[in-house]
Design an enzyme around this catalytic site. Structure first.
Site, mmCIF file in Angstrom:
data_model
loop_
_atom_site.group_PDB
_atom_site.id
_atom_site.type_symbol
_atom_site.label_atom_id
_atom_site.label_comp_id
_atom_site.label_asym_id
_atom_site.label_seq_id
_atom_site.Cartn_x
_atom_site.Cartn_y
_atom_site.Cartn_z
ATOM 1 N N GLY A 15 0.885 -1.481 0.429
ATOM 2 C CA GLY A 15 -0.087 0.533 0.127
ATOM 3 C C GLY A 15 1.103 1.341 -0.307
ATOM 4 O O GLY A 15 0.825 1.880 0.778
ATOM 5 N N ASP A 65 -2.859 -7.374 -5.159
ATOM 6 C CA ASP A 65 -3.881 -7.152 -4.012
ATOM 7 C C ASP A 65 -3.206 -7.914 -3.013
ATOM 8 O O ASP A 65 -3.524 -9.298 -3.307
ATOM 9 C CB ASP A 65 -4.988 -7.531 -4.745
ATOM 10 N N ASN A 92 1.355 -2.164 5.226
ATOM 11 C CA ASN A 92 0.824 -0.609 5.736
ATOM 12 C C ASN A 92 -0.875 -0.547 4.861
ATOM 13 O O ASN A 92 -1.726 0.308 5.487
ATOM 14 C CB ASN A 92 1.573 -0.247 5.165
ATOM 15 N N SER A 144 -3.323 0.404 14.474
ATOM 16 C CA SER A 144 -4.200 1.902 14.119
ATOM 17 C C SER A 144 -4.431 2.096 16.250
ATOM 18 O O SER A 144 -4.579 1.084 16.381
ATOM 19 C CB SER A 144 -5.447 1.979 13.430
ATOM 20 N N TYR A 157 -12.860 -2.972 10.940
ATOM 21 C CA TYR A 157 -11.597 -1.834 11.488
ATOM 22 C C TYR A 157 -11.378 -1.879 12.858
ATOM 23 O O TYR A 157 -9.455 -2.441 12.895
ATOM 24 C CB TYR A 157 -12.247 -0.065 11.049
ATOM 25 N N ALA A 159 -11.760 -4.352 14.770
ATOM 26 C CA ALA A 159 -10.973 -5.839 14.758
ATOM 27 C C ALA A 159 -9.836 -6.110 14.271
ATOM 28 O O ALA A 159 -8.772 -7.324 14.513
ATOM 29 C CB ALA A 159 -12.495 -6.514 14.600
ATOM 30 N N LYS A 161 -7.746 -4.835 12.994
ATOM 31 C CA LYS A 161 -6.376 -4.144 14.051
ATOM 32 C C LYS A 161 -5.519 -4.511 15.038
ATOM 33 O O LYS A 161 -4.855 -5.093 15.019
ATOM 34 C CB LYS A 161 -6.341 -2.326 14.137
ATOM 35 N N ILE A 190 -3.897 10.581 10.979
ATOM 36 C CA ILE A 190 -2.454 10.910 10.623
ATOM 37 C C ILE A 190 -3.366 11.437 8.887
ATOM 38 O O ILE A 190 -3.923 11.108 8.541
ATOM 39 C CB ILE A 190 -1.539 9.734 9.942
HETATM 40 P P1 NDP Z 1 -4.644 5.152 1.841
HETATM 41 O O1 NDP Z 1 -6.283 5.321 1.602
HETATM 42 O O2 NDP Z 1 -4.081 6.801 1.865
HETATM 43 O O3 NDP Z 1 -3.545 3.831 1.296
HETATM 44 C C1 NDP Z 1 -3.710 3.235 1.273
HETATM 45 C C2 NDP Z 1 -2.927 2.773 0.719
HETATM 46 O O4 NDP Z 1 -3.527 0.878 0.558
HETATM 47 C C3 NDP Z 1 -2.593 2.781 -0.998
HETATM 48 O O5 NDP Z 1 -1.523 2.979 -1.715
HETATM 49 C C4 NDP Z 1 -3.788 1.391 -1.309
HETATM 50 O O6 NDP Z 1 -3.610 1.159 -2.850
HETATM 51 C C5 NDP Z 1 -3.193 0.356 -1.113
HETATM 52 N N1 NDP Z 1 -4.143 -0.616 -0.471
HETATM 53 C C6 NDP Z 1 -5.763 -1.100 -0.037
HETATM 54 N N2 NDP Z 1 -5.987 -2.341 -0.508
HETATM 55 C C7 NDP Z 1 -4.727 -2.622 -1.499
HETATM 56 C C8 NDP Z 1 -5.481 -4.249 -1.613
HETATM 57 N N3 NDP Z 1 -6.485 -4.965 -0.918
HETATM 58 N N4 NDP Z 1 -3.807 -4.687 -2.084
HETATM 59 C C9 NDP Z 1 -2.699 -3.749 -2.060
HETATM 60 N N5 NDP Z 1 -2.573 -2.576 -1.515
HETATM 61 C C10 NDP Z 1 -3.553 -2.134 -1.049
HETATM 62 O O7 NDP Z 1 -4.370 4.814 3.801
HETATM 63 P P2 NDP Z 1 -3.706 5.483 5.207
HETATM 64 O O8 NDP Z 1 -1.700 5.629 4.379
HETATM 65 O O9 NDP Z 1 -4.374 6.141 5.889
HETATM 66 O O10 NDP Z 1 -2.872 4.076 6.040
HETATM 67 C C11 NDP Z 1 -2.233 3.147 5.623
HETATM 68 C C12 NDP Z 1 -2.046 2.137 6.726
HETATM 69 O O11 NDP Z 1 -2.561 3.313 7.755
HETATM 70 C C13 NDP Z 1 -3.577 1.902 7.246
HETATM 71 O O12 NDP Z 1 -3.430 0.657 7.053
HETATM 72 C C14 NDP Z 1 -4.331 2.161 8.008
HETATM 73 O O13 NDP Z 1 -4.953 1.385 8.352
HETATM 74 C C15 NDP Z 1 -3.589 2.527 8.366
HETATM 75 N N6 NDP Z 1 -3.386 4.220 9.482
HETATM 76 C C16 NDP Z 1 -4.444 5.257 9.044
HETATM 77 C C17 NDP Z 1 -4.363 6.163 10.105
HETATM 78 C C18 NDP Z 1 -4.328 7.527 9.809
HETATM 79 O O14 NDP Z 1 -5.020 8.379 9.982
HETATM 80 N N7 NDP Z 1 -4.408 7.767 8.474
HETATM 81 C C19 NDP Z 1 -4.292 6.223 11.482
HETATM 82 C C20 NDP Z 1 -4.059 4.152 12.039
HETATM 83 C C21 NDP Z 1 -3.184 3.261 11.721
HETATM 84 P P3 NDP Z 1 -4.221 1.174 -4.016
HETATM 85 O O15 NDP Z 1 -4.921 1.937 -4.183
HETATM 86 O O16 NDP Z 1 -2.883 1.529 -5.762
HETATM 87 O O17 NDP Z 1 -4.809 -0.199 -3.777
#
Ligand code: NDP
Length: 249
Positions: A15, A65, A92, A144, A157, A159, A161, A190
């Site tokens: 991600g 994926d 991530n 998280s 979400y 559950a 995490k 974030i």
């Molecule tokens: P974004 O939505 O900005 O980015 C998510 C990323 O995950 C994208 O690169 C997306 O790529 C990728 N992704 C989603 N589904 C899949 C999949 N099935 N396979 C591969 N890649 C996937 O999220 P954030 O950067 O905000 O969050 C990143 C992580 O941090 C997550 O795990 C989130 O739960 C965690 N987090 C975020 C917080 C926040 O405040 N932002 C707080 C706490 C935790 P693509 O679109 O190409 O699939």
């Protein structure tokens, strides 16, 4: 030059086409690592890697994926063919599908568990095998604070995490004898695409509860990931470290 060098290290960040994953990949690349960019959108992953390379960094992009067990195995095999090893894995990739429990439909439950929890299992299993052979590795799972505290409208979400935290403790125990550590990073709020979906009013309320009086930035999370991947954290495993500006104290 930062605190640590990751020259000659291969770092896989799932991600990493956007948000926190992109910030983490950028931080490692800046310190000399070869970073592997992964997202469901292959052309975007390749484009991000090309952007890194145009700035003199080392990067490669892969579409994958994380919910698809076989696709993950194939992608990791392809990466190992090309780059020979993976030294650091940052799980991530994650999504939210928020709703109150009684309105939460089955698909929203399943999708969140599938991407966040099963995805972490799929990638850890495929990469863990190679790390065990290499007798070396660092695995960092992005959980998280919601996995610690729960939250209204985020039962799925929370559950997923909390599951990642328990999964990481088990993996830490299983992999320790091969010099592999497994830790979680638990971010608070974030600023990314994920949190941009939250209404202004709710954002304001959250901000009032953050003692450091600001939302987190991706570099706040990246710094902790680098610490956990560095020699400074050699003796830390199975832990969850919160990075939330004091939100949960
Ligand atoms: P974004 O939505 O900005 O980015 C998510 C990323 O995950 C994208 O690169 C997306 O790529 C990728 N992704 C989603 N589904 C899949 C999949 N099935 N396979 C591969 N890649 C996937 O999220 P954030 O950067 O905000 O969050 C990143 C992580 O941090 C997550 O795990 C989130 O739960 C965690 N987090 C975020 C917080 C926040 O405040 N932002 C707080 C706490 C935790 P693509 O679109 O190409 O699939």
């Amino acid at each position: 030059m930062g605190l640590w060098s990751f020259k000659d290290e291969v770092v896989l960040v799932t991600g990493s086409t956007r948000g926190i994953g992109l910030g983490v990949a950028h931080a490692f690349a800046q310190e000399g690592a070869m970073v592997l960019i992964v997202g469901t959108n292959e052309s975007m992953a390749r484009q991000v890697a090309a952007d890194f390379k145009s700035k003199g960094r080392l990067a490669d992009g892969f579409g994958c994926d994380v919910t698809d067990f076989h696709q993950v195995q194939e992608t990791v095999n392809k990466i190992l063919d090309i780059h020979k090893r993976i030294d650091i894995l940052v799980n991530n990739a994650g999504i939210t599908r928020d709703n109150l429990l009684l309105r939460l439909d089955e698909n929203d439950w399943d999708q969140v568990i599938k991407v966040n929890l099963k995805g972490t299992f799929n990638v850890t299993k495929a990469v863990g095998r190679a790390m065990i052979r290499a007798k070396k590795g660092r695995i960092i799972n992005i959980a998280s604070v919601i996995g610690l505290t729960g939250n209204i409208g985020q039962a799925n979400y929370a559950a997923s995490k909390a599951g990642i935290i328990a999964f990481s403790k088990s993996a830490a125990k299983e992999f320790a004898h091969r010099n592999i550590t497994v830790n979680c990073v638990a971010p608070g709020y974030i600023r990314t695409d994920m949190t941009a979906k939250i209404s202004e009013a709710v954002q304001q309320k959250v901000l009032e509860r953050i003692p450091l009086s600001r939302f987190g930035e991706v570099h706040d999370v990246a710094g902790l990931c680098m610490f956990l991947a560095s020699p400074a954290a050699d003796y830390i495993t199975g832990q969850t470290i919160v990075v939330d500006g004091g939100l949960t104290i």
